[in-house]
Design a protein around this motif. Structure first.
Motif, short mmCIF file in Angstrom:
data_model
loop_
_atom_site.label_atom_id
_atom_site.label_comp_id
_atom_site.label_asym_id
_atom_site.label_seq_id
_atom_site.Cartn_x
_atom_site.Cartn_y
_atom_site.Cartn_z
N GLN A 252 36.60 53.18 -39.27
CA GLN A 252 37.24 54.49 -39.36
C GLN A 252 38.43 54.45 -40.31
O GLN A 252 38.63 55.38 -41.10
CB GLN A 252 37.68 54.96 -37.98
CG GLN A 252 36.52 55.33 -37.07
CD GLN A 252 36.99 55.93 -35.75
OE1 GLN A 252 38.18 55.96 -35.48
NE2 GLN A 252 36.05 56.39 -34.95
N ALA A 256 38.69 56.58 -43.67
CA ALA A 256 39.77 57.55 -43.88
C ALA A 256 40.51 57.27 -45.18
O ALA A 256 41.00 58.18 -45.84
CB ALA A 256 40.74 57.52 -42.71
N GLN A 263 36.72 59.75 -41.83
CA GLN A 263 37.20 58.78 -40.84
C GLN A 263 36.19 58.54 -39.71
O GLN A 263 35.68 57.43 -39.53
CB GLN A 263 38.52 59.27 -40.26
CG GLN A 263 39.10 58.30 -39.27
CD GLN A 263 40.40 58.82 -38.65
OE1 GLN A 263 40.84 59.93 -38.93
NE2 GLN A 263 41.00 58.01 -37.83
#
Lengths: 287, 234, 333, 239
Positions: A252, A256, A263
């Motif tokens: 994630q 991101a 994300q």
């Protein structure tokens, strides 16, 4: 440097995901039950902590002294009163009943607390940090969260493999019938497992509420993160859930970094990649 | 006349819709060893399971020390002093040998059996106590299953298919130890497909055929042909 | 004496004729009712279709999916893309949504079929989340906040508002009744026999020559395709669409599951009865808001715990009634 | 050429060897009886032949083809049908529909309704054709097992303990049914504990113990052999 930072922060948030996962993994291990309401229970614990903090003025972390036992007692009653009646009849009854529980919890929280977002204030803990290296700051809160995850998993591991309750967990999981022959009342063992799972949920809920805003509909997302960590790490492996949580957190974080909208998506993709390549997870328990 | 330790009266037992016992009655005195024989599917295992509470639907009565246990849950019956070493041993695979035994003692009944005395009876278990149960051979697992049942200090010990799948020398070893167990005063029901061996060990036998008692008595008083007929139903 | 195999029952013949009559009445509705009623029936048809389709998956093929919102949302997005970006008549986009959903369901199945039981359920949910997050990235369709069908696109459906409403209504009717008809015909076919057998025992089905994996895949893909068409319909009904609404787990899966469970899983009649109950409850209780949803959840739990065969299962056992004869009767014994 | 040929077939569950290098030929048209005490590995042997389990080692040949890796459904389509020792009916379907499943997906899908009815007729289940299978008593479930397997139009029929619990007259009609099926050219392998029933139709017996084939041959020799008496009736062979 931003990439290293993304990875480091991802590892730390992985601790929170591992806490989401640990309770899920525990009850699946003991009674093969997948609790769809798990995420909503985490959010409910957040609200409970919020209520306790507002009523008593305790520090959010100290509020666990009240929140964790209450959550555990609720889990015990939930299992004895409802969930035990869904076991042993195929996959649909537990799935549907916990799905119903999820809808009830979400709407109940909406009714009591409205849809406004809330947050717990942990004071200096939230803002404090130290520099690991230039560009990589470690916050005290994420660090504490990760350390707590380590402690929670180590404690569950100890309980599972070195205490008489853990012995009974493993025994009913292996063979309900023979466990009954030993004098074990499986319904109470299951209730204890659910109580324990909800105690972990309480810890996760408090950290969730300190770290970010929460609202009544956040539960399903937390369930999915926990579930992904369980599958990535490998079914039935507690330390595997920590690894799964970390991998999810890193995926994630990196996602991101590439694009803020990616994300959560990056975490899902990591999950499906693992599923495609290693359907039993990265660290399945050998059995 | 003394009340028997166990009295089964007109027991009918079913699994789901399928009935396995059609009115079985028998009695057992304290300390007695009974051989329960019969072909596959005759209902021997069902009878043992019914006595210790593992069969869902029982009709009739099962009196243990005068108390009707026919509808009690298994986890309560063991506390009254009934223990089963089930068919196929059924060790808890994620527990070590010693943990299997400790769990057997969960009912916490007083008596001569403890980890030490079980280890004295089966020294091999002590050597392997830290190992996971599935790592043992079939014979060692059977010893562990017997030991686990003894740990609850039962007054009635049910042994299901004692020699099933075991090598002859192991079977011999286990049978040589049975008198030492019986010496403690525990009554035993022995289910065994090696009929000769079972009859040689027991004081009395009951032969089941298709869920009925087809013959019972003292092994010495019945001819081999009678028993064979009661067994196969030919 | 020769035995004869037949498939209808008296109740089913009566039901069949009544169904035809009812269908005729429903088709003529635009001429004798108002737009609000048309919309209500249209919405009912959406839930009838979704419940019937989910019941095929979970009640027969043993595939308890909680991710069917993936195909509802996908269908909606196919329609809005073709209508707004490519200028298609939205009605023509409906079958395309079905084909697209079926096509994408095939590789999806290869992944999620690796998970068993309850984990399969959550796996399908994660897949639906992937669909939602990807759609939220399409900036041409409004990204995370979504977009609306343009008035120009709506005009392509029909020039006047009443005609448009009627066209959308008939489409809903076709999909709702069509889903029931597809389920009925499917269950009467060889695949239906296989599905019913799989529902009762996979081991025995395997030993009698049923290729279980292929049957399950076929049903999954078929259901995905039809669900995609329902999604396109939903877009036409609602006009405005956001990723969160199009891929809502509560709207398109949770309520659908409640409908099937309350009505009776594993029967064709169950979802119909369940959808009726759902709409009646909604008419009277919807103003309670969240409390209504809590009552619905509690009702589903209660039914699952006390009467897992649902209301229709109860009726069936009590009266031996079957309106959709998928079984076989041997006569002249 | 043998219809079914097992070549050093072996299977273990963990440390427990349940099938130990079994080699066996079954000729087309024969009735072979399989004996052995509980836990000897008889049902596992059926699972390996029918495809419900895969061997760790060895081969299963059917009609000259290697079917060792084939799934159960494909083997049924080639002509291997089995009954289950613990009956496994489709509980929500009628007796006729149960048989129809076999007839529809088995070896010859045409005329499936007629074949399903015929299978019910042979096994005596026709009067109960419209009864839900879930409510049948045990004996009828066992007959249904056989009916369903028959309806699949097998070349090789595997019967797993279908005679247990029958009365004498029921047993006679079961034997008649088996003879009828055999007369139509179906090869039969039958695991059975009701020895007299088995002996009245089987021309050849094999005996399993600890997963090993310990005896095979004509029924009289096999039943008289010392090994068989020792494992089966428990007459320990001293010295």
């Amino acid at each position: 440097m931003t990439w290293i930072n993304a990875v480091v922060q991802g590892v730390l948030i992985g601790g929170l995901y591992a806490m989401f996962a640990a309770g899920l993994s525990l009850i699946f291990g003991v009674m093969r039950l997948v609790n769809i309401g798990h995420g909503d229970l985490i959010v409910a614990a957040s609200y409970l902590a919020w209520a306790v903090v507002h009523a008593t003025g305790l520090h959010p972390l100290t509020s666990l002294v009240i929140v964790a036992p209450l959550a555990a007692a609720f889990g015990y009653a939930l299992q004895l009163g409802v969930l035990n009646h869904t076991l042993g009849k195929g996959i649909l009854p537990p799935l549907l009943v916990t799905f119903g529980l999820s809808v009830i919890l979400q709407n109940g929280m909406l009714l009591i607390f409205t849809a406004d977002t809330r947050k717990l204030d942990a004071g200096a803990l939230e803002t404090g940090s130290f520099a690991l290296s230039p560009g990589v700051d470690i916050g005290y809160l994420p660090l504490l969260m990760f350390a707590t995850a380590l402690v929670v998993i180590a404690a569950l591991q100890f309980l599972f493999y070195s205490t008489s309750l853990g012995r009974e967990f493993r025994a009913v999981s292996d063979d309900r019938e023979v466990a009954a022959l030993m004098g074990i009342d499986d319904r109470r063992v299951y209730a204890s497992a659910m109580a324990l799972s909800l105690a972990v949920v309480a810890v996760a809920g408090v950290f969730l509420a300190i770290r970010s805003n929460f609202d009544p509909f956040m539960g399903p997302g937390r369930l999915i993160f926990g579930f992904e960590a369980v599958i990535i790490g490998g079914l039935g492996n507690l330390w595997g859930t920590l690894a799964g949580g970390v991998i999810l957190g890193v995926a994630q974080g990196v996602g991101a970094e590439i694009n803020p909208g990616w994300q959560v998506l990056a975490g899902h993709i990591a999950f499906f990649l693992v599923l495609a390549v290693r359907p039993r997870g990265l660290f399945p328990r050998i059995s | 006349m003394v009340e028997p330790l166990l009295r089964v009266e007109a027991l009918r037992a079913s699994y789901g819709d399928a009935r396995a016992l059609h009115g079985v009655s028998l009695e057992l005195r304290a300390g007695e060893t009974l051989a329960l024989i019969g072909a596959n599917g005759a209902g021997k295992s069902t009878l043992l399971k019914a006595i210790c509470g593992l069969v869902g639907q029982n009709e009739g009565r099962i009196l243990f020390k005068g108390e009707d246990i026919a509808r009690r849950p298994a986890s309560r019956i063991v506390r009254l002093g009934v223990a089963l070493a089930p068919e196929g041993r059924r060790m808890f695979p994620s527990l070590s040998v010693e943990e299997n035994l400790i769990l057997g003692g969960k009912a916490r009944r007083p008596g001569p059996w403890s980890l030490e005395s079980v280890y004295a009876l089966f020294p091999v278990l002590k050597e392997r106590r830290r190992q996971p149960a599935p790592a043992m051979s079939g014979g060692q697992q059977q010893m562990c299953a017997i030991g686990r049942a003894l740990m609850s200090n039962p007054e009635l010990l049910l042994l299901d298919e004692l020699s099933l799948g075991l090598a002859p020398t192991i079977i011999k070893d286990i049978y040589e130890l049975l008198p030492r167990i019986a010496a403690g005063g525990v009554a035993t029901i022995l289910v065994e497909q090696d009929v000769t061996r079972a009859l040689a060990t027991a004081e009395r036998f009951v032969c089941l055929q298709e869920g009925h008692v087809s013959l019972e008595g003292d092994p010495a008083e019945h001819s081999r042909d009678d028993i064979t007929r009661a067994y196969f139903g030919t | 004496m020769s035995a004869l195999v037949s498939r209808a029952t008296r109740a089913s013949r009566v039901a069949g004729l009544s169904a035809l009559g009812l269908a005729a009445v429903l088709v003529s509705a635009p001429w004798w009712t108002d737009i609000a009623t048309e919309r209500l029936i249209g919405e009912f048809m959406v839930y009838l279709a979704l419940a019937t389709l989910w019941n095929l998956l979970a009640g027969y093929a043993g595939l308890v999916s909680v991710g069917q919102q993936a195909y509802v949302g996908f269908g909606a997005y196919v329609l809005i893309s073709l209508a707004s970006l490519a200028g298609w008549n939205p009605l023509w986009a409906v079958p395309m949504a079905g084909l697209g959903a079926a096509a994408i369901a095939t590789p999806v199945a290869r992944l999620v079929f690796r998970l068993q039981g309850a984990y399969f359920a959550i796996g399908t949910w994660v897949m639906a989340e992937v669909f939602r997050l990807v759609c939220a990235q399409i900036s041409a369709l409004g990204g995370g906040s979504g977009t609306s069908l343009t008035p120009a696109a709506m005009k392509l459906v029909a020039a006047t508002r009443p005609a448009r409403e009627a066209a959308i209504y008939w489409l809903a009717l076709a999909l709702g009744l069509g889903a029931v008809a597809v389920a009925y015909l499917l269950l009467r076919s060889r695949i239906g026999l296989a599905l019913t057998a799989i529902r009762d025992s996979e081991i025995a089905s395997d030993s009698l020559g049923i290729r279980i994996d292929r049957v399950k895949l076929a049903v999954y893909v078929l259901v995905a395709g039809l669900t995609g068409m329902v999604g396109a319909l939903v877009e036409l009904q609602k006009v405005r669409m956001s990723p969160d609404a199009a891929f809502s787990v509560n709207d398109w899966t949770a309520f659908v599951i409640f409908i099937v469970v309350i009505g009776g899983i594993g029967t064709i009649e169950g979802p119909i009865l369940g959808a009726l109950i759902y709409f009646v409850l909604r008419e009277y209780l919807a103003e309670l808001g969240s409390l209504y949803l809590m009552i619905l959840g509690a009702l589903a739990i209660l039914v699952m715990l006390t009467a897992p065969q649902g209301l229709w299962g109860f009726v069936q056992r009590r009266f031996g009634l079957s309106l959709f004869p998928t079984g076989y009767r041997v006569r002249g014994l | 050429m043998a219809l079914l040929s097992l070549d050093t077939l072996s299977k273990a569950y963990g440390a427990l060897v349940v099938t130990d290098a079994v080699s066996l030929d079954v000729s087309e048209g024969e009735i072979l009886g399989v004996l052995g005490p509980n836990g000897a590995g008889k049902t596992t042997l059926f699972n390996l032949i029918a495809g419900a389990a895969r061997p760790d080692f060895g081969r299963v040949m059917f009609d000259g083809f290697d079917i060792t890796r084939l799934p159960a459904a494909e083997r049924c389509r080639l002509g291997i049908s089995r009954s289950f020792q613990v009956p496994n009916p489709f509980g929500g379907m009628t007796v006729f529909e149960n048989a129809l499943v076999g007839a529809t997906f088995g070896r010859a899908p045409e005329h499936s309704e007629a074949r399903a009815l015929r299978a019910l007729d042979i096994t005596g289940m026709k009067p109960k054709a419209n009864v839900l299978a879930g409510g049948l008593p045990l004996l009828d479930r066992k007959r249904l097992e056989m009916a369903r397997a028959l309806a699949a139009h097998p070349r090789l029929l595997l019967l797993d303990e279908i005679a247990g619990g029958l009365t004498d007259s029921e047993c006679v009609s079961l034997l008649t049914a088996i003879r009828d099926v055999h007369a139509e050219g179906v090869t039969i392998v039958w695991i059975e504990h009701v020895v007299h029933a088995l002996l009245s139709v089987a021309r050849r017996l094999v005996v399993l113990n600890f997963g090993k084939l310990i005896a095979q041959g004509a029924p009289s020799e096999v039943m008289g052999s010392r090994e068989v008496r020792s494992v089966y009736l428990g007459e320990t062979a001293h010295g």
